[in-house]
Design a protein around this motif. Structure first.
Motif, mmCIF file in Angstrom:
data_model
loop_
_atom_site.group_PDB
_atom_site.id
_atom_site.type_symbol
_atom_site.label_atom_id
_atom_site.label_comp_id
_atom_site.label_asym_id
_atom_site.label_seq_id
_atom_site.Cartn_x
_atom_site.Cartn_y
_atom_site.Cartn_z
ATOM 1 N N THR A 1650 30.277 30.085 -4.203
ATOM 2 C CA THR A 1650 29.394 31.204 -3.914
ATOM 3 C C THR A 1650 29.197 32.023 -5.177
ATOM 4 O O THR A 1650 30.059 32.058 -6.048
ATOM 5 C CB THR A 1650 29.996 32.114 -2.842
ATOM 6 N N CYS A 1651 28.062 32.669 -5.244
ATOM 7 C CA CYS A 1651 27.750 33.490 -6.404
ATOM 8 C C CYS A 1651 28.783 34.595 -6.519
ATOM 9 O O CYS A 1651 29.040 35.302 -5.554
ATOM 10 C CB CYS A 1651 26.351 34.071 -6.249
ATOM 11 N N PRO A 1652 29.395 34.745 -7.680
ATOM 12 C CA PRO A 1652 30.448 35.747 -7.808
ATOM 13 C C PRO A 1652 29.912 37.178 -7.755
ATOM 14 O O PRO A 1652 30.670 38.107 -7.549
ATOM 15 C CB PRO A 1652 31.059 35.438 -9.178
ATOM 16 N N LYS A 1653 28.609 37.332 -7.916
ATOM 17 C CA LYS A 1653 28.095 38.700 -8.002
ATOM 18 C C LYS A 1653 27.447 39.178 -6.720
ATOM 19 O O LYS A 1653 27.335 40.366 -6.492
ATOM 20 C CB LYS A 1653 27.059 38.781 -9.133
ATOM 21 N N SER A 1654 26.914 38.265 -5.908
ATOM 22 C CA SER A 1654 26.206 38.776 -4.745
ATOM 23 C C SER A 1654 26.961 38.485 -3.454
ATOM 24 O O SER A 1654 26.416 37.933 -2.507
ATOM 25 C CB SER A 1654 24.774 38.257 -4.703
ATOM 26 N N GLY A 1655 28.206 38.815 -3.466
ATOM 27 C CA GLY A 1655 29.019 38.865 -2.259
ATOM 28 C C GLY A 1655 28.925 37.668 -1.335
ATOM 29 O O GLY A 1655 28.348 37.737 -0.261
ATOM 30 N N LEU A 1672 29.506 28.024 -12.370
ATOM 31 C CA LEU A 1672 28.702 29.202 -12.658
ATOM 32 C C LEU A 1672 27.462 29.218 -11.788
ATOM 33 O O LEU A 1672 26.998 28.192 -11.329
ATOM 34 C CB LEU A 1672 28.264 29.187 -14.125
ATOM 35 N N CYS A 1673 26.943 30.420 -11.601
ATOM 36 C CA CYS A 1673 25.720 30.597 -10.825
ATOM 37 C C CYS A 1673 24.587 30.737 -11.829
ATOM 38 O O CYS A 1673 24.320 31.810 -12.334
ATOM 39 C CB CYS A 1673 25.882 31.838 -9.962
ATOM 40 N N SER A 1674 23.965 29.603 -12.124
ATOM 41 C CA SER A 1674 23.020 29.562 -13.227
ATOM 42 C C SER A 1674 21.605 29.867 -12.753
ATOM 43 O O SER A 1674 21.317 29.811 -11.559
ATOM 44 C CB SER A 1674 23.079 28.162 -13.842
ATOM 45 N N GLN A 1675 20.755 30.187 -13.708
ATOM 46 C CA GLN A 1675 19.324 30.269 -13.453
ATOM 47 C C GLN A 1675 19.006 31.215 -12.313
ATOM 48 O O GLN A 1675 18.210 30.906 -11.453
ATOM 49 C CB GLN A 1675 18.817 28.876 -13.095
ATOM 50 N N SER A 1676 19.675 32.349 -12.290
ATOM 51 C CA SER A 1676 19.471 33.231 -11.169
ATOM 52 C C SER A 1676 19.598 34.673 -11.638
ATOM 53 O O SER A 1676 20.427 34.979 -12.485
ATOM 54 C CB SER A 1676 20.516 32.914 -10.096
ATOM 55 N N TYR A 1677 18.787 35.514 -11.063
ATOM 56 C CA TYR A 1677 18.801 36.913 -11.443
ATOM 57 C C TYR A 1677 20.168 37.549 -11.211
ATOM 58 O O TYR A 1677 20.629 38.359 -11.998
ATOM 59 C CB TYR A 1677 17.775 37.691 -10.619
ATOM 60 N N CYS A 1678 20.802 37.137 -10.114
ATOM 61 C CA CYS A 1678 22.028 37.836 -9.724
ATOM 62 C C CYS A 1678 23.086 37.775 -10.814
ATOM 63 O O CYS A 1678 23.846 38.710 -10.986
ATOM 64 C CB CYS A 1678 22.552 37.256 -8.422
ATOM 65 N N CYS A 1679 23.142 36.672 -11.530
ATOM 66 C CA CYS A 1679 24.235 36.518 -12.485
ATOM 67 C C CYS A 1679 23.804 36.692 -13.925
ATOM 68 O O CYS A 1679 24.494 36.245 -14.844
ATOM 69 C CB CYS A 1679 24.938 35.184 -12.275
ATOM 70 N N GLN A 1680 22.671 37.302 -14.147
ATOM 71 C CA GLN A 1680 22.306 37.589 -15.530
ATOM 72 C C GLN A 1680 23.176 38.710 -16.078
ATOM 73 O O GLN A 1680 23.503 39.647 -15.362
ATOM 74 C CB GLN A 1680 20.844 38.010 -15.603
HETATM 75 ZN ZN ZN Z 1 24.694 34.623 -8.897
#
Ligand code: ZN
Ligand code: ZN
Ligand code: ZN
Ligand code: ZN
Ligand code: ZN
Ligand code: ZN
Ligand code: ZN
Length: 1787
Positions: A1650-1655, A1672-1680
């Motif tokens: 799961t994305c570490p940033k969006s819960g 990693l959660c790549s290519q996504s706004y959440c993890c920039q």
């Molecule tokens: Zn993410």
């Protein structure tokens, strides 16, 4: 924000309420009341708004906790009638787990389908079930789920066999169909029923609630506050960027917040973006609406009262809760199903389930997902209710689909996507549903009876089920209704299609998907009702096809080119989508004769209906050739409307073949409307279509633009041809088989507009009549070629079962053979070339092995299939699926093959299977008069070589046709029985002279004539083959006349023996030729050897020159092998003085390497590296403050220098680089394109090999050893150097500004310098100005890149970085040699040798370019780490120093000290002392970190070893006395000695590389191989005793105090007690992470990531770092994140910490390796996973199981270890410019 302030108090108020709340009391009260509904609603009205939505930021944890305690707990208590912890446990005991797995797939989770056993491809298993199933041994397909579906394990209808995995295998003993409710008490059932109906009702009420400021009756909150949310909803119209931009404006948030809002809206379908009073929210709404309404309809925003939002939150929670509770018991699940499907007060279609379904399109994404999941875990998990639900679903179908069309969400989150779960189950067919339902009576006792009563009492329901079950009709009708645009004849018209309509059109296509689900499982038994309903559906379907028949007609454009390309894609999309449906309809028909006959009739009627509108106004005419005449109409494709779309004719063609195949035509001819068929009518439209293609090929339709070319392309394309081109051909065959062949050919001639050429009496003299217009002649030539090809196809294409007498798999075999005749192909290429059925199967696997052999791939490339040689004789040059390009490639390949085999190059037609009776008369085309007339004409034209009235390919086709006819005759003769009934007599026909009046030559005569024509050389072999065959047929015929019996075989065998003789002769010749060749070769090599021996000197010389010009590589080969070679110290071997001359690659001039000469440089690439890091957790250093003097042994960040080895003049390089810079500047201004290299950063491509470089290293001459110097002992040197250092200290102090504390020290000591040491002496710089300049260039570059700082040539760290890079590069090469199992010397490529030499020599010279005292200061500090120096502070302890780095730095920095010494002190001696000291220090380091003894067998050791062991024990014990108890006691010296020996080896090897390159000493030959005894040789080369302990023991008095100093350093204690990073030796080489063998394990791992940033959100592009294993959660706004002031994606950010800017990743969903370098560079690389066919599957499109290919993974690892990733990216980007444009930064 006043409202928000006041609300904060509520939780505390609630706390008191919460403390007083008793779950039990509440539940007990509920048990008493009569109106439970009201009571529960009151409870919810009171509490829900106090728990949920109290402020702008939701707090899900505490909300859920409170909801559990105050809301769910009382419900559970009521439900159980007791404490739920006991009640639910009891329920669980009696739970019969569903036989269905029902696991709901997460996005990206792997799913498996068995290609052998699955009923259809939508039947899938989850990973757990798959691994426990029989299918893992079968041929399976793996895909990743788009989310939403569920595992079909346990569904017996989904699998032909093995429906259960081990886990879901039903227990036979208790599988009896018991009613789950039997275990429950009546009370319990009633309570359950109550709770479920209230909660479900509440949830449905709230989720479908559309008022913003009001609540449903009974839920009004006791006290209302002025608190609102501004709720933003998603759509598929606005982009992320638009939403982010608007939000920043509207609610005044940061970009980060806006991104987070947008992400949530996209994920959940809605998100509150503002909280406050009404006006406050309303204002935000108006801004958003205003900002987004310009181009399109505005974003949907609502201002909702907080209590409404609160209840909606809890409603979702309540659905979750229901799903959770029914998990305890199948009985509860059944009750919930009953509740859900129970009819509501509004009558039909008003159950809660219906309400939810019908409001589906109005709900937001998050809500839909939740209730769909509940449906799946309840209704669809209960086999009984699945059917009932399906009925409801079918009833609502039309309306749902219509809503969906209007809705702007994706189908995945729409309830209509559930159709795949329902329609693919065969029982959903009506009568089984019905009968199941009638028979199902085992739970009458409870409310389900109500439900069934309700269903039976609705009279329309039964009827509706009958029609709707068929569903075909409904679906097709719905479909047709949505395509409203028609032309005057009622055909679809897709012109002027707007974007909106196109969007809707895509939606409509999903209906075809549903139709496919309905048809996917074919009936095995037909009931009358099913027949009726299927045929009704077919009727509707024919209506649809009629709307397509003749759509998008085209008219040939003459004169001007068309102005606008007409729309054609929509029609083809429709055709493509329907292709499988049409095929499946035919397959359904094939399973029942009655249905087939009826369908045939219906289709014929439909076709007649279509035609009635076409033929008006077409004039009847009569054609006649060769005494035959036929009536037809006048029609020219080139002048009138013609359409490619003829689905009705094609369906009829398909059914016609089926009639032939299942022999209905022979058994029930009376039932077929065969007499109604008008063959000319049948062939008319398909023929026009084929003629259109021919005319397009002939260039007659050029002015109609690309749209027509594209249509023709797709008409033949593998995706469409089965239901287009193939069927048109079949229709021609069907029609022709019912016609006089002469008539057929005349009509064909007429439609091809060639009738006039062949009909005239003197057609054989075409060249005389028609030489006016060259283009026209050319055009007609092409048309004749195309027509001849068509005739071949009509007669020759017999490989479809029903047309020819073939097996089902013969067709596919033939396709494969013809593909492989072009060239060997990979599995995926073959799959692409073969038509797939609706299950995405080609049937290739069944037959491939009989026609091809598989060749495995190497480390690159892919596995290939090669045609088996025996199959080549089935090759047909005019195979109907060849394009012209394929044809010529295949022809070339086959001719080449024949030449290689020493055969003639004729490519005669293959022997064909016989026709089925219905088509048998087609062969007569080959011997009919009109054809013979045409053949004769073409042959006659060919006599005239240069007239241009015939073409090579025309003649080739004629010869092929003649060949076909001859083979037909031969076949018939061979297969005929005694009474010679072979009426096919082409040989007779071809020998007859042409028709009167001209009385021309016969075909045979013409052939004999042409046989020797010089201009027909190419065709000679073919003509000869024809004549030979004619002869053999004649013999056969004669023999048949004389002796009837043995004809065929006799002639055959005779021919064979002739043939064999021929072959034997050829073979013998070939063998002789081979022997002769071999002999010549042997002679030649002998001569060569002789020549070399003769001219030995000459060769030697030129070889030397060769070496010198590229590098100093001759130094490697030992020159004097008698004296032992030593590379360091006073005894070191002196290489002979040799001029080193190199050539500049730019100006080609030669140049000698001299200190005072022109500078020569090597192109080089410096990069930061973490490849050898033993501590990836160490944060990157602060570049400004980091002191790199001592490298930590964890080697966490190093600087690597590599080179391609190409040498240039420094001035040539400078000119080149300036030119590149200037060009780049111009280019960027003009095009704004990026290049693969960043000129601004000093990057360029090597002008010779285009290797990425960012600096140059100067080439320097070897330092001359001072041979006759003083060689002090260690003791002497220690004293001298101590004095020297003191002198330098005081000299340096004088340079510094005097401050208070330094004054004190100055007073303290004033020491005299040792003799001959002049601290103020400034040595002369030995280098020329250009060399000096290059020294600065490389030094600055290394400093800049290594530290990531701005260039500053004055920085004191410049020389340190250069020494560090030298040491690091040596270490990395040493590791690489070990990993590659290569010897230390002699195996490196030249370029690496050159690079190392230059680095070492540069290092020893770089002090000349820096400030003296600075470099001396470095030396002093470095030495202080070994020899304590009170004046140097903060020296690290020896455990924190990498010894090779220390050795390299200290040796290289010594130059700056030595130059001030004129006493004649030997550099060699100093180098050796330094080396020995550091070696001892390293031994101590190893011993301190050696760790506890492993339990090993006692070793027998010899005398020498015993000595070493004793010595080492002694040393170890000394250490223990200094360090104390933190060092464990070790009993065995053997263990310690082994530790030291293995631990120190990499260091010694590194030192050998270093001194070899620094001093240029040749290397001992023993180190050029991996032979035993390396240790001794290595020690000898390094001037070390092979018992290293002697170093210590021989100088014990001097070393003891040092040892004590090292051990008592506070850092040692601290590190040993676990206070720091403890590195043990030898350091293992780093590897890329271990990957699983099965790729699906990775997919599974990624799907739970799961994305570490969006819960807890699923990541869209999970990407695995192959270096450290992070996901990693790549290519996504959440993890920039922000890196150096720029937004970067998760991968780039990770790269900076993990790989110092270089990254190797695996994009798991794509099965693709990603290389990244810096922020802006990257490329994709083939993954190390291959399928069984030796192919990668980038993008995971094919779904074949993938397994790790270790060789390929090792290759990637090698690239990494060699530091070649950046270079690889550079090459990839140079080769593929599109890679440059990719936004790597945000990956
Ligand atoms: Zn993410
Ligand atoms: Zn499963
Ligand atoms: Zn299972
Ligand atoms: Zn299977
Ligand atoms: Zn040059
Ligand atoms: Zn190069
Ligand atoms: Zn990593």
């Amino acid at each position: 924000m006043a409202a928000a302030e006041s609300d904060r108090e509520v939780p505390s108020a609630l706390c008191t309420e919460f403390l007083n709340f008793s779950v039990k009391d509440t539940a007990s009260k509920w048990l008493q009341v009569t109106d439970l509904y009201k009571e529960v609603y009151q409870h919810l009205a009171r509490y829900v708004p106090k728990i949920y939505c109290l402020g702008p930021n939701l707090n899900p944890q505490s909300e859920d906790l409170l909801a559990q305690m105050l809301l769910q707990a009382p419900l559970e208590w009521y439900l159980c009638g007791e404490d739920p912890s006991t009640g639910l446990a009891k329920l669980e005991q009696n739970n019969q787990p569903s036989q269905l797995c029902g696991h709901v797939f997460k996005v990206g989770e792997p799913t498996y389908s068995c290609r052998e056993c699955a009923a259809d491809p939508t039947c899938v298993l989850c990973m757990q079930c798959f691994l426990g199933s029989v299918h893992k041994e079968h041929r399976y397909r793996m895909t990743t789920s788009g989310g939403g579906g569920f595992c079909d394990c346990g569904d017996t209808e989904a699998w032909k066999k093995g429906p259960y995995c081990q886990k879901h295998e039903p227990n036979i003993s208790d599988s009896c169909q018991e009613d789950p409710l039997a275990y429950l008490s009546t009370d319990m059932i009633a309570r359950c029923y109550n709770v479920f109906s209230i909660v479900l009702k509440y949830a449905v009420d709230m989720l479908t609630w559309d008022k913003e400021d009001e609540l449903p009756p009974g839920l009004e909150p006791p006290d209302r506050s002025d608190t609102y949310y501004c709720m933003l909803f998603n759509d598929e119209v606005h982009t992320y960027e638009q939403v982010i931009y608007t939000l920043q404006k509207a609610v005044n948030c940061t970009q980060k917040e806006a991104v987070s809002f947008a992400t949530t809206v996209d994920r959940d379908g809605r998100k509150s973006v503002r909280f406050g009073d009404f006006a406050f929210c309303e204002q935000a709404k108006s801004v958003i609406v205003r900002n987004t309404s310009r181009q399109s309809k505005p974003l949907r925003v609502q201002v909702m009262h907080s209590s409404v939002v609160a209840h909606q939150c809890f409603a979702l929670k309540a659905l979750h809760w229901l799903g959770h509770v029914i998990g305890y018991s199948d009985a509860l699940r059944r009750i919930l199903c009953q509740v859900g499907l129970e009819r509501g007060p509004e009558g039909e279609n008003s159950s809660l389930v219906d309400t939810l379904m019908l409001c589906d399109s109005k709900m937001w994404k998050g809500a839909r997902n939740v209730y769909h999941q509940l449906f799946m875990s309840s209704l669809l998990m209960d086999l009984k209710y699945k059917k009932l639900f399906a009925i409801q679903f079918a009833k609502n179908y039309r309306r749902l689909q219509t809503d969906f069309m209007e809705d702007d969400h994706e189908r995945v989150v729409s309830v209509t996507s559930l159709s795949v779960q329902l329609f693919t189950v065969p029982t959903m067919n009506y009568e089984r549903l019905q009968s199941d339902y009638v028979k199902d009576d085992h739970d009458r006792e409870f409310s389900v009876t109500d439900l069934s009563v309700q269903m039976f009492t609705v009279p329309s329901l039964a009827r509706m089920l009958i029609t709707e079950e068929n569903l075909m009709t409904t679906i097709i009708r719905t479909f047709v209704d949505h395509l409203r645009h028609r032309d005057l004849q009622g055909r679809f018209q897709f012109e002027r299609y707007t974007a909106q309509q196109a969007f809707k059109f895509r939606r409509v296509q999903s209906l075809i998907g549903d139709l496919k689900y309905v048809l996917i499982s074919r009936p095995t038994e037909w009931s009358d009702q099913l027949r009726e309903k299927f045929l009704e559906g077919l009727d509707t379907f024919l209506e649809l096809l009629k709307c397509m028949q003749g759509m998008d007609p085209v008219v040939r454009q003459v004169g001007q080119h068309i102005e606008m390309e007409p729309e054609w894609e929509a029609a083809f999309t429709l055709q493509m989508k329907l292709t499988h449906i049409i095929s499946m309809m035919q397959e359904w028909c094939a399973t029942d004769e009655r249905v087939l006959i009826e369908a045939y009739k219906k289709c014929l009627t439909a076709l007649t209906h279509c035609h009635s509108g076409f033929t008006d106004g077409e004039q009847p005419i009569t054609l006649s050739i060769c005494g035959h005449s036929v009536d037809t109409i006048r029609y020219c494709v080139s002048q009138e409307k013609v359409s490619i779309h003829l689905p009705v004719s094609r369906l009829l063609a398909g059914l016609h073949v089926l009639l032939s195949k299942i022999e209905v035509a022979y058994r029930f001819p009376e039932q077929l409307p065969l007499s109604e068929l008008s063959p000319p009518m049948l062939i008319e439209h398909p023929l026009r279509c084929l003629v259109l293609c021919a005319q397009v090929h002939a260039g007659m339709w050029r002015r109609n633009g690309f749209s027509l070319v594209n249509q023709i392309y797709y008409y033949h394309n593998v995706k469409c041809r089965v239901e287009m081109f193939d069927k048109d051909l079949i229709m021609l065959q069907a029609g022709a088989s019912m016609m006089d062949p002469n008539h057929f050919l005349m009509i064909v001639l007429s439609r091809f507009e060639l009738y006039h050429i062949f009909s005239s009496a003197d057609c054989r003299k075409r060249y005389n009549r028609e030489n006016t217009n060259k283009d026209l002649v050319q055009q007609n030539n092409t048309l004749i070629e195309e027509m001849l090809h068509l005739i071949m196809m009509v007669v020759g294409e017999r490989f479809e079962a029903g047309i020819g007498q073939v097996e089902g798999c013969d067709e596919i075999k033939r396709e494969i053979i013809h593909q492989l005749c072009i060239r060997p192909m990979a599995h995926s290429e073959l799959v692409k070339a073969l038509p797939e059925n609706e299950n995405k199967e080609t049937g290739m696997e069944r037959v491939i092995d009989c026609v091809a052999s598989f060749k495995k791939p190497g480390v690159t490339g892919r596995g290939l299939y090669e045609l088996r040689p025996e199959c080549a004789k089935q090759f047909n040059l005019y195979f109907h699926h060849y394009s012209r390009a394929d044809q010529s490639k295949a022809e070339e390949a086959q001719r080449k093959l024949k030449r290689q085999n020493g055969e003639d190059t004729a490519l005669p037609p293959p022997v064909l299977p016989p026709f089925c009776p219905l088509f048998a008369s087609l062969v007569n085309i080959l011997q009919c008069d009109v054809l013979l007339g045409m053949l004769g004409a073409v042959l006659q034209w060919a006599v005239e070589p240069s007239a241009g009235h015939w073409s090579e390919s025309m003649l080739q086709r004629v010869l092929h046709l003649i060949g076909m006819a001859l083979l037909e005759e031969q076949q018939q003769l061979e297969n005929s029985s005694e009474d010679s009934d072979v009426c096919f007599n082409f040989t007779l026909k071809m020998s007859c002279p042409g028709e009167a009046p001209s009385n021309t030559a016969s075909v045979l005569a013409l052939l004999e004539n042409l046989q020797n024509a010089p201009h027909l050389e190419v065709h000679k072999d073919m003509i000869r083959w024809i004549l030979k065959t004619v002869a053999s047929i004649k013999t056969m015929r004669e023999r048949t006349v004389s002796t009837c019996t043995v004809t065929a075989s006799g002639s055959h065998s005779q021919e064979e023996t002739v043939c064999d003789k021929d072959k034997a002769e050829r073979k013998r010749k070939a063998e002789m030729a081979r022997l002769r060749r071999e002999k010549i070769m042997a002679q030649m090599s002998e001569m060569q050897r002789h020549f070399i021996n003769e001219n030995k000197e000459l060769f030697q010389q030129s070889l030397e020159e060769l070496d010198a010009s590229t590098s100093s590589s001759l130094e490697h080969s030992p020159t004097s092998s008698d004296a032992a070679l030593v590379c360091v110290g006073p005894r070191r071997s002196r290489p002979g003085e040799k001029r080193q001359v190199v050539t500049c690659i730019l100006c080609q001039e030669e140049q000698e390497i001299r200190a005072d000469g022109k500078a020569m440089v090597l192109a080089a690439f410096v990069q930061r590296s973490t490849v050898m890091s033993k501590n990836r957790k160490r944060p990157p250093h602060d570049p400004e403050r980091y002191d790199p003097l001592f490298m930590h042994p964890d080697l966490s960040f190093g600087t690597h220098t590599g080179s391609c080895g190409h040498i240039m003049h420094s001035h040539c390089w400078q000119r080149y680089f300036e030119a590149v810079q200037a060009k780049e500047q111009r280019r960027q201004q003009r095009l704004r394109v990026h290049t693969s290299y960043d000129v601004g950063n000093g990057e360029f491509l090597c002008p010779l090999c285009e290797c990425l470089s960012n600096t140059v290293i100067p080439l320097l001459p070897r330092t001359k050893g001072s041979s006759s110097c003083e060689q002090p002992s260690l003791g002497q040197w220690l004293i001298t150097s101590g004095q020297q250092i003191k002198a330098m200290h005081s000299a340096h102090r004088k340079l510094q500004p005097i401050s208070a504390d330094t004054v004190e020290e100055t007073v303290e000591e004033e020491c005299p310098a040792p003799e001959g040491f002049r601290v103020d002496y400034i040595p002369m710089n030995p280098y020329s100005s250009t060399i000096k300049e290059m020294l600065t260039t490389f030094g600055t570059a290394t400093y800049k890149v290594g530290l990531k700082v701005h260039p500053n040539e004055q920085d004191p760290r410049v020389p340190i970085m250069c020494w560090g890079s030298c040491a690091y590069t040596i270490q990395s090469i040493e590791r690489l040699l070990v990993d590659e199992k290569k010897p230390l010397f002699g195996s490196l490529p030249c370029r690496q040798d050159d690079c190392l030499s230059s680095l070492a020599r540069f290092g020893s010279a770089c002090w000349t370019a820096a400030c003296q005292p600075t470099v001396q200061g470095h030396f002093i500090r470095l030495l202080a780490a070994l020899i304590p120096d009170p004046q140097v502070k903060a020296t690290p302890c020896i455990l924190d120093i990498d010894m090779l780095h220390l050795l390299v730095s200290v040796v290289l920095s010594y130059g700056s000290v030595h130059y001030q010494d004129s006493s004649g002190l030997s550099v060699d001696a100093v180098q050796l002392h330094l080396f020995h000291l550091i070696t001892v220090a390293h031994m101590v380091q190893i011993l301190l970190t050696s760790g506890p003894e492993e339990v090993t067998m006692e070793q027998e050791s010899g005398e020498a070893e015993r000595e070493e062991e004793e010595a080492i024990c002694c040393l170890y014990n000394t250490l223990r006395t200094h360090v104390g108890s933190s060092l464990p006691e070790v009993g065995s010296g053997w263990h310690l000695w082994r530790c030291v020996k293995t631990g120190i080896l990499p260091y010694l090897r590194g030192a050998a590389l270093f001194f070899h390159h620094l001093n240029g000493v040749p290397t001992p030959p023993e180190l050029h191989a991996l032979c035993p005894g390396q240790w001794e040789v290595l020690c000898g080369y390094l001037s070390l005793p092979s018992n290293l302990l002697q170093l210590f023991h021989s100088q014990r008095e001097l070393l003891e105090p040092l040892l004590q100093g090292w051990c008592t350093h506070p850092g040692v204690q601290q590190t040993l007690q676990g206070g720091g990073v403890l590195v043990s030796y030898p350091r293992e080489s780093n590897s890329l992470i271990d990957l699983p063998d099965d790729y699906s394990a990775l997919i599974n791992q990624a799907s739970s990531f799961t994305c570490p940033k969006s819960g807890g959100d699923k990541s869209r592009a999970p990407t695995l770092c192959l270096v450290c294993g992070s996901m990693l959660c790549s290519q996504s706004y959440c993890c920039q994140t922000e890196l150096e002031g720029e937004d970067v994606g998760a991968c780039i950010a990770h790269t900076f910490a993990c790989g110092a800017g270089v990254g190797i990743f695996l994009r798991v969903r794509e099965s693709q390796v990603l290389f990244l370098a810096g922020k802006t560079k990257g490329c994709f690389y083939a993954p190390p996973y291959l399928d069984d066919y030796g192919e990668t599957d980038q993008g995971l499109r094919r779904g074949n199981p993938l397994h790790l290919c270790r060789e390929r993974y090792r290759k990637i690892q090698k690239l990494w270890r060699q530091h070649s990733i950046t270079e690889e990216i550079g090459h990839a980007q140079e080769a593929n410019q599109t890679l440059v444009g990719i936004d790597w930064q945000h990956l």
